[in-house]
Design a protein around this motif. Sequence first.
Motif, PDB file in Angstrom:
ATOM      1  N   SER A 262      38.378  51.966  28.113  1.00 17.77           N
ATOM      2  CA  SER A 262      38.040  53.533  28.729  1.00 17.77           C
ATOM      3  C   SER A 262      36.907  53.170  29.569  1.00 17.77           C
ATOM      4  CB  SER A 262      37.589  54.321  27.318  1.00 17.77           C
ATOM      5  OG  SER A 262      36.508  53.526  26.513  1.00 17.77           O
ATOM      6  N   SER A 263      35.901  52.115  29.605  1.00 15.62           N
ATOM      7  CA  SER A 263      35.053  51.827  30.779  1.00 15.62           C
ATOM      8  C   SER A 263      35.805  51.620  31.994  1.00 15.62           C
ATOM      9  CB  SER A 263      34.210  50.735  30.417  1.00 15.62           C
ATOM     10  OG  SER A 263      34.967  49.497  30.524  1.00 15.62           O
ATOM     11  N   LEU A 264      37.069  51.514  32.073  1.00 16.52           N
ATOM     12  CA  LEU A 264      37.749  51.221  33.447  1.00 16.52           C
ATOM     13  C   LEU A 264      38.298  52.588  34.063  1.00 16.52           C
ATOM     14  CD1 LEU A 264      39.590  48.005  32.627  1.00 16.52           C
ATOM     15  CD2 LEU A 264      37.342  48.228  33.601  1.00 16.52           C
ATOM     16  N   ASN A 265      37.426  53.160  34.883  1.00 19.75           N
ATOM     17  CA  ASN A 265      37.734  54.421  35.389  1.00 19.75           C
ATOM     18  C   ASN A 265      38.099  54.561  37.031  1.00 19.75           C
ATOM     19  OD1 ASN A 265      37.503  57.107  36.545  1.00 19.75           O
ATOM     20  ND2 ASN A 265      36.074  57.956  34.757  1.00 19.75           N
TER      21      ASN A 265
ATOM     22  N   TYR B  97      35.391  45.802  37.540  1.00 14.10           N
ATOM     23  CA  TYR B  97      36.424  46.641  37.370  1.00 14.10           C
ATOM     24  C   TYR B  97      37.940  45.652  38.120  1.00 14.10           C
ATOM     25  CZ  TYR B  97      40.083  50.406  38.463  1.00 14.10           C
ATOM     26  OH  TYR B  97      40.965  51.241  38.354  1.00 14.10           O
ATOM     27  N   GLU B  98      37.959  45.328  39.177  1.00 15.19           N
ATOM     28  CA  GLU B  98      38.602  44.513  39.757  1.00 15.19           C
ATOM     29  C   GLU B  98      39.140  43.265  39.248  1.00 15.19           C
ATOM     30  OE1 GLU B  98      40.787  45.465  42.504  1.00 15.19           O
ATOM     31  OE2 GLU B  98      39.328  47.235  42.823  1.00 15.19           O
ATOM     32  N   TRP B  99      37.977  42.520  38.762  1.00 16.03           N
ATOM     33  CA  TRP B  99      38.377  41.357  37.866  1.00 16.03           C
ATOM     34  C   TRP B  99      39.138  41.386  36.408  1.00 16.03           C
ATOM     35  CZ3 TRP B  99      37.492  38.915  33.410  1.00 16.03           C
ATOM     36  CH2 TRP B  99      37.568  37.360  33.500  1.00 16.03           C
ATOM     37  N   ILE B 100      38.644  42.380  35.695  1.00 19.97           N
ATOM     38  CA  ILE B 100      39.054  42.798  34.580  1.00 19.97           C
ATOM     39  C   ILE B 100      40.774  42.953  34.781  1.00 19.97           C
ATOM     40  CG2 ILE B 100      39.110  44.382  32.604  1.00 19.97           C
ATOM     41  CD1 ILE B 100      36.203  44.504  33.236  1.00 19.97           C
ATOM     42  N   LEU B 101      40.987  43.877  35.689  1.00 21.05           N
ATOM     43  CA  LEU B 101      42.480  44.310  35.763  1.00 21.05           C
ATOM     44  C   LEU B 101      43.143  42.957  36.445  1.00 21.05           C
ATOM     45  CD1 LEU B 101      42.326  47.953  37.158  1.00 21.05           C
ATOM     46  CD2 LEU B 101      43.006  46.938  34.904  1.00 21.05           C
ATOM     47  N   ASP B 102      42.531  42.038  37.220  1.00 22.87           N
ATOM     48  CA  ASP B 102      43.232  40.942  37.606  1.00 22.87           C
ATOM     49  C   ASP B 102      43.641  40.042  36.522  1.00 22.87           C
ATOM     50  OD1 ASP B 102      43.278  41.517  40.538  1.00 22.87           O
ATOM     51  OD2 ASP B 102      41.468  40.656  40.986  1.00 22.87           O
ATOM     52  N   ASN B 103      42.768  40.154  35.732  1.00 21.85           N
ATOM     53  CA  ASN B 103      43.054  39.009  34.471  1.00 21.85           C
ATOM     54  C   ASN B 103      43.288  39.790  33.315  1.00 21.85           C
ATOM     55  OD1 ASN B 103      42.162  36.470  36.113  1.00 21.85           O
ATOM     56  ND2 ASN B 103      40.506  37.894  36.312  1.00 21.85           N
TER      57      ASN B 103
ATOM     58  N   GLU C 180      23.459  48.551  43.371  1.00 25.12           N
ATOM     59  CA  GLU C 180      23.737  47.390  42.593  1.00 25.12           C
ATOM     60  C   GLU C 180      24.710  47.481  41.713  1.00 25.12           C
ATOM     61  OE1 GLU C 180      20.857  48.088  43.877  1.00 25.12           O
ATOM     62  OE2 GLU C 180      19.971  46.485  45.085  1.00 25.12           O
ATOM     63  N   LEU C 181      24.445  48.649  40.886  1.00 29.07           N
ATOM     64  CA  LEU C 181      25.078  49.196  39.719  1.00 29.07           C
ATOM     65  C   LEU C 181      26.458  49.383  40.227  1.00 29.07           C
ATOM     66  CD1 LEU C 181      22.951  51.460  37.515  1.00 29.07           C
ATOM     67  CD2 LEU C 181      23.870  49.378  36.886  1.00 29.07           C
ATOM     68  N   ASN C 182      26.706  50.166  41.462  1.00 28.57           N
ATOM     69  CA  ASN C 182      28.008  50.433  41.865  1.00 28.57           C
ATOM     70  C   ASN C 182      28.551  49.036  42.145  1.00 28.57           C
ATOM     71  OD1 ASN C 182      27.613  53.230  41.741  1.00 28.57           O
ATOM     72  ND2 ASN C 182      27.409  53.606  43.862  1.00 28.57           N
ATOM     73  N   GLU C 183      27.955  48.205  42.800  1.00 33.83           N
ATOM     74  CA  GLU C 183      28.702  47.247  43.447  1.00 33.83           C
ATOM     75  C   GLU C 183      29.227  46.104  42.329  1.00 33.83           C
ATOM     76  OE1 GLU C 183      25.897  45.101  45.759  1.00 33.83           O
ATOM     77  OE2 GLU C 183      26.096  46.260  47.251  1.00 33.83           O
ATOM     78  N   PHE C 184      28.396  46.082  41.252  1.00 33.25           N
ATOM     79  CA  PHE C 184      28.930  45.446  40.008  1.00 33.25           C
ATOM     80  C   PHE C 184      30.132  46.193  39.119  1.00 33.25           C
ATOM     81  CE2 PHE C 184      29.142  44.591  35.283  1.00 33.25           C
ATOM     82  CZ  PHE C 184      29.477  43.420  35.416  1.00 33.25           C
ATOM     83  N   TYR C 185      29.947  47.477  39.270  1.00 32.77           N
ATOM     84  CA  TYR C 185      30.802  48.091  38.324  1.00 32.77           C
ATOM     85  C   TYR C 185      32.550  47.916  39.193  1.00 32.77           C
ATOM     86  CZ  TYR C 185      33.911  51.576  36.180  1.00 32.77           C
ATOM     87  OH  TYR C 185      35.141  52.245  35.606  1.00 32.77           O
ATOM     88  N   ALA C 186      32.499  48.357  40.318  1.00 33.05           N
ATOM     89  CA  ALA C 186      33.677  47.934  41.233  1.00 33.05           C
ATOM     90  C   ALA C 186      34.236  46.559  41.241  1.00 33.05           C
ATOM     91  CB  ALA C 186      33.302  48.492  42.881  1.00 33.05           C
ATOM     92  N   SER C 187      33.311  45.576  41.264  1.00 28.93           N
ATOM     93  CA  SER C 187      33.570  44.153  41.265  1.00 28.93           C
ATOM     94  C   SER C 187      34.346  43.777  39.903  1.00 28.93           C
ATOM     95  CB  SER C 187      32.914  43.082  41.669  1.00 28.93           C
ATOM     96  OG  SER C 187      31.695  43.145  41.028  1.00 28.93           O
TER      97      SER C 187
ATOM     98  N   THR D 206      51.818  46.441  42.003  1.00 30.02           N
ATOM     99  CA  THR D 206      51.036  46.683  43.039  1.00 30.02           C
ATOM    100  C   THR D 206      49.840  47.489  42.910  1.00 30.02           C
ATOM    101  OG1 THR D 206      52.363  48.558  43.829  1.00 30.02           O
ATOM    102  CG2 THR D 206      52.969  46.392  44.856  1.00 30.02           C
ATOM    103  N   ASN D 207      49.862  48.605  41.735  1.00 26.97           N
ATOM    104  CA  ASN D 207      48.641  49.394  41.493  1.00 26.97           C
ATOM    105  C   ASN D 207      48.318  48.697  40.028  1.00 26.97           C
ATOM    106  OD1 ASN D 207      46.806  51.326  40.662  1.00 26.97           O
ATOM    107  ND2 ASN D 207      48.446  52.997  40.690  1.00 26.97           N
ATOM    108  N   LYS D 208      47.334  47.948  40.215  1.00 23.87           N
ATOM    109  CA  LYS D 208      46.677  47.312  38.961  1.00 23.87           C
ATOM    110  C   LYS D 208      46.497  48.055  37.859  1.00 23.87           C
ATOM    111  CE  LYS D 208      43.795  44.949  41.562  1.00 23.87           C
ATOM    112  NZ  LYS D 208      42.793  44.153  41.980  1.00 23.87           N
ATOM    113  N   PHE D 209      45.881  49.494  38.321  1.00 25.33           N
ATOM    114  CA  PHE D 209      45.682  50.396  37.482  1.00 25.33           C
ATOM    115  C   PHE D 209      46.843  50.625  36.289  1.00 25.33           C
ATOM    116  CE2 PHE D 209      44.420  54.712  35.448  1.00 25.33           C
ATOM    117  CZ  PHE D 209      43.273  54.279  34.837  1.00 25.33           C
ATOM    118  N   GLN D 210      48.071  50.540  36.895  1.00 22.90           N
ATOM    119  CA  GLN D 210      49.382  50.937  36.024  1.00 22.90           C
ATOM    120  C   GLN D 210      49.202  49.788  34.724  1.00 22.90           C
ATOM    121  OE1 GLN D 210      51.322  53.476  36.219  1.00 22.90           O
ATOM    122  NE2 GLN D 210      50.048  54.219  37.658  1.00 22.90           N
TER     123      GLN D 210
END
Length: 477
Positions: A358-361, A292-298, A283-290, A331-335
């Motif tokens: 820095s929490s976004l790894n 991460y995506e939301w933050i970079l989207d917004n 559940e921790l993994n799932e929250f972290y990944a989702s 295309t690469n949101k991490f950029q």
Amino acid sequence: MTNNEFILCSTCNKCVNLRIQMGNFPVDFVLNCPECKTEITGRVEFEPFGISLTNAQILDINDPNYDKLTNFPIWCLEISAEFPTRKLYLRESQFDGLAPFMAQMARMGKKNDLTDIKKFQNTRIFADFIRDGKLDNFKRLYNLYWNQKDKYLYPELNRLLSDYKGLTPITEVKNFSDATMALHQLFLTTSGINFILGENSLSEYTELSNRIYSSEQHRDELLKYSNHITSSFDMIEKTAFDKITAFAKIYHILIPAVTLMNVGNYEDLNQNEDGISAANCKELNEFYASSYEWILDNINLVIALNNIFERNSYNECYNGKTYLNDLEKITNKFQKINQNNPEQSYLNISERFSKPVSSLNNKIRNAIQHYSSHVDVDNQEIIFEDKYGGRVRTEKYSIIDFAKLCIVNLSLIFYILEIIYTFRKLKLITDGVTPTIYWIKREEISKLMSSNKASSNREKKLKKRIRKKRKVAKRKQ
């Protein structure tokens, strides 16, 4: 108070001591049998008390070998929802080490113990909010808000305002601006989420909105950007609420990390010996990944604010590229946050609206998304393997450090939501939908300034401030 239970491995009959700190919230736990390495999982409930087990069973006190099986030294796992606990260890005696509650009190020390205990108690408010069904109720109210079902939403908000007087300046919902403010402010102040985000979070949010509203210089560009993103407001908030709901499902295991962060003694935890349950890593993994995506989207909202206040245009980015033709088509949101080459990043961490990211790894995110992570249960460590281009990049985190990353991600989500909320209010007021509290203020000011009666000292000072503001406003015209 602790409760000692003894369990037997279903494979080899090895006895293990569960040292359970009595508390208010259920606790999931996992360990590998010290003898045969069979994975044993379980859950402790407190109201009423009970233990459910997989691959093990409770040792019956009437078992003829009970005394022999429970002799010290014995392998022991501490269990607590509220406090850090010792990892699986060989317990030498009944008095071997402090119980989880007493160990946390020792970490706090004596200087600010009453304040620290209050901070710990505050971390439980959100857990109670979830358990009492209030989070589900607010999600229902937000759905009414997003769907503009005013005839159902306004009466319910007015009842809440009556129940929670003084938590928001809005006393009655009469229009959509009132509803926007009441719903947002009631959620922040009644849920206890502010104690997870940090004790200064609400004042930081107030400062954020004041900084935006008070800027006459950037008003036109702020409105231009607000118009550009208005159609996305609802969807951003809806998807954010999905992340908040996912966080709520794992919050009971995060309370020890939140407590340590709030009290300020996170670094004092001896992670060679202490940690938190390894049972909810999926559940921790799932929250972290989702998250991460939301933050970079917004994160675009933060970038746009920096662009406006630093370069006078939301379209002019820090790295020389544009918001419309480059950032929105990336295309690469991490950029966007490019921590490897900051000069290429769209987010300049030193600019005024930026927050540490820095929490976004991306190595952790990639490993989770490709199911390339595993848990060392007894050491309470997660090993992430990012496999890319024939290489394997490994990141290791203690579970409590990884939990901290999840908490930081939640705070970034709420920060971006606060920006959305600020733009919502700005857009509504610009469109003529003014909160009724502003009407009342105008009426009170008119009444005060037109009165020739002898005033109290407070009213005299208020009149003086109003006249001064009016003079400044005239000079600017």
